[in-house]
Motif scaffolding. Sequence first.
Motif, short mmCIF file in Angstrom:
data_model
loop_
_atom_site.label_atom_id
_atom_site.label_comp_id
_atom_site.label_asym_id
_atom_site.label_seq_id
_atom_site.Cartn_x
_atom_site.Cartn_y
_atom_site.Cartn_z
N GLU A 196 0.94 -1.23 0.01
CA GLU A 196 0.16 0.07 -0.09
C GLU A 196 0.90 1.25 0.06
O GLU A 196 0.64 2.17 -0.62
N ARG A 197 1.91 1.16 0.74
CA ARG A 197 2.83 2.60 0.72
C ARG A 197 3.59 2.46 -0.59
O ARG A 197 3.72 3.68 -1.28
N LEU A 198 3.84 1.52 -1.38
CA LEU A 198 4.26 1.56 -2.69
C LEU A 198 3.52 2.14 -3.69
O LEU A 198 3.56 3.11 -4.25
N ALA A 199 2.16 1.67 -3.40
CA ALA A 199 0.94 2.19 -4.70
C ALA A 199 0.80 3.68 -4.18
O ALA A 199 0.73 4.38 -5.22
N LEU A 200 0.85 4.24 -2.83
CA LEU A 200 0.65 5.34 -2.85
C LEU A 200 1.88 6.18 -3.29
O LEU A 200 1.34 7.32 -3.93
N MET A 201 3.20 5.88 -3.12
CA MET A 201 4.19 6.66 -3.87
C MET A 201 4.45 6.32 -5.05
O MET A 201 4.50 7.35 -5.88
N ARG A 202 3.73 5.37 -5.73
CA ARG A 202 3.90 5.40 -7.18
C ARG A 202 2.74 6.28 -7.60
O ARG A 202 2.91 7.10 -8.63
N GLU A 203 1.62 6.58 -7.07
CA GLU A 203 0.38 7.51 -7.47
C GLU A 203 0.97 8.80 -7.38
O GLU A 203 0.68 9.66 -8.40
N HIS A 204 1.69 9.20 -6.33
CA HIS A 204 2.23 10.46 -6.42
C HIS A 204 3.39 10.84 -7.10
O HIS A 204 3.30 11.97 -7.61
N GLN A 205 4.32 9.95 -7.30
CA GLN A 205 5.49 9.92 -8.18
C GLN A 205 4.70 10.34 -9.72
O GLN A 205 5.51 11.29 -10.55
N ALA A 206 3.84 9.53 -10.00
CA ALA A 206 3.16 9.86 -11.49
C ALA A 206 2.40 11.30 -11.54
O ALA A 206 2.68 11.87 -12.45
N ARG A 207 1.97 11.89 -10.28
CA ARG A 207 1.45 12.98 -10.34
C ARG A 207 2.56 14.12 -10.42
O ARG A 207 2.70 15.20 -11.23
N VAL A 208 3.68 13.95 -9.70
CA VAL A 208 4.89 14.67 -9.80
C VAL A 208 5.55 14.76 -11.17
O VAL A 208 5.91 15.94 -11.74
N ALA A 209 5.48 13.59 -11.80
CA ALA A 209 6.28 13.49 -13.20
C ALA A 209 5.31 14.36 -14.13
O ALA A 209 5.80 14.87 -15.14
N THR A 210 3.99 14.34 -14.11
CA THR A 210 2.88 14.92 -14.83
C THR A 210 3.48 16.48 -14.74
O THR A 210 3.34 17.25 -15.76
N GLU A 211 3.30 17.15 -13.47
CA GLU A 211 3.76 18.30 -13.05
C GLU A 211 4.97 18.85 -13.71
O GLU A 211 4.92 20.09 -14.06
N ILE A 212 6.01 17.98 -13.38
CA ILE A 212 7.22 18.33 -14.01
C ILE A 212 7.26 18.26 -15.62
O ILE A 212 7.70 19.37 -16.30
N GLY A 213 6.33 17.71 -16.30
CA GLY A 213 6.28 17.76 -17.72
C GLY A 213 5.59 19.13 -18.12
O GLY A 213 6.06 19.89 -18.99
N ARG A 214 4.54 19.63 -17.48
CA ARG A 214 3.64 20.83 -17.54
C ARG A 214 4.66 21.99 -17.35
O ARG A 214 4.71 22.85 -18.13
N LEU A 215 5.42 21.89 -16.12
CA LEU A 215 6.45 22.75 -16.04
C LEU A 215 7.51 23.10 -16.96
O LEU A 215 8.15 24.28 -17.37
N ASN A 216 8.03 21.98 -17.65
CA ASN A 216 8.86 21.88 -18.77
C ASN A 216 8.27 22.55 -20.07
O ASN A 216 8.96 23.57 -20.61
N GLN A 217 7.10 22.23 -20.29
CA GLN A 217 6.38 23.11 -21.35
C GLN A 217 6.58 24.68 -21.17
O GLN A 217 6.72 25.23 -22.01
N SER A 218 6.26 24.93 -19.90
CA SER A 218 5.94 26.39 -19.57
C SER A 218 7.44 26.95 -19.62
O SER A 218 7.34 28.18 -20.13
N LEU A 219 8.41 26.26 -19.18
CA LEU A 219 9.64 26.72 -19.23
C LEU A 219 10.19 27.03 -20.68
O LEU A 219 10.93 27.63 -20.94
N ASP A 220 9.86 25.84 -21.51
CA ASP A 220 10.24 25.80 -22.94
C ASP A 220 9.67 27.40 -23.54
O ASP A 220 10.30 28.16 -24.21
N LEU A 221 8.31 27.59 -23.28
CA LEU A 221 7.65 28.53 -23.85
C LEU A 221 8.16 29.88 -23.17
O LEU A 221 8.61 30.96 -23.96
N ILE A 222 8.46 30.20 -21.73
CA ILE A 222 9.05 31.05 -21.53
C ILE A 222 10.56 31.46 -21.81
O ILE A 222 10.92 32.66 -22.31
N GLY A 223 11.37 30.43 -22.18
CA GLY A 223 12.60 30.61 -22.51
C GLY A 223 12.83 31.15 -24.04
O GLY A 223 13.37 32.07 -24.66
N HIS A 224 11.51 30.81 -24.61
CA HIS A 224 11.41 31.17 -26.24
C HIS A 224 10.96 32.67 -26.16
O HIS A 224 11.57 33.74 -26.92
#
Length: 150
Positions: free
Chosen positions: A87-115
């Motif tokens: 259950e701990r693993l499942a909780l951490m995997r779920e959070h890991q996926a949310r963080v990875a998604t947010e990092i992807g969104r932030l990288n897109q934002s950073l690319d636009l800002i850099g442009h």
Amino acid sequence: MAEITTSLSIGQVAERTGLSVHALRFYEREGLFLDPVRRGPGGRRVYSEDDVDWLTVCIILRASGMPLPALRRYADLVREGAGNEQERLALMREHQARVATEIGRLNQSLDLIGHKVAIYEDLVDHDAAIARPCHAPSRVAEEQRTPSLP
């Protein structure tokens, strides 16, 4: 040989963790500590190094966007001890996926800002070059081709 436990005041823990005294009391009320916070003479809260270590984990998880209910559930699972690792693993995997998604969104934002930064740097350089007799080509026209974002 007796174990030596460091006793820290709420102010000391606040200073070491960067959390306010109010936040520490809130974490206690929310059941986020692994062990009940001990009380010293006069009823004052007394914390251990283990409490500070655990708070550091909580701070990092909260900073990464873990919701309080998920953090509370994680604390409950750790408090229960061995046997709930799945259950701990499942909780951490779920959070890991949310963080990875947010990092992807932030990288897109950073690319636009850099442009946009590059375009505005060229515009500023272009304006400065106009004030001088000779100037290099710039990306002024590219500003007109970018999405109409402010």
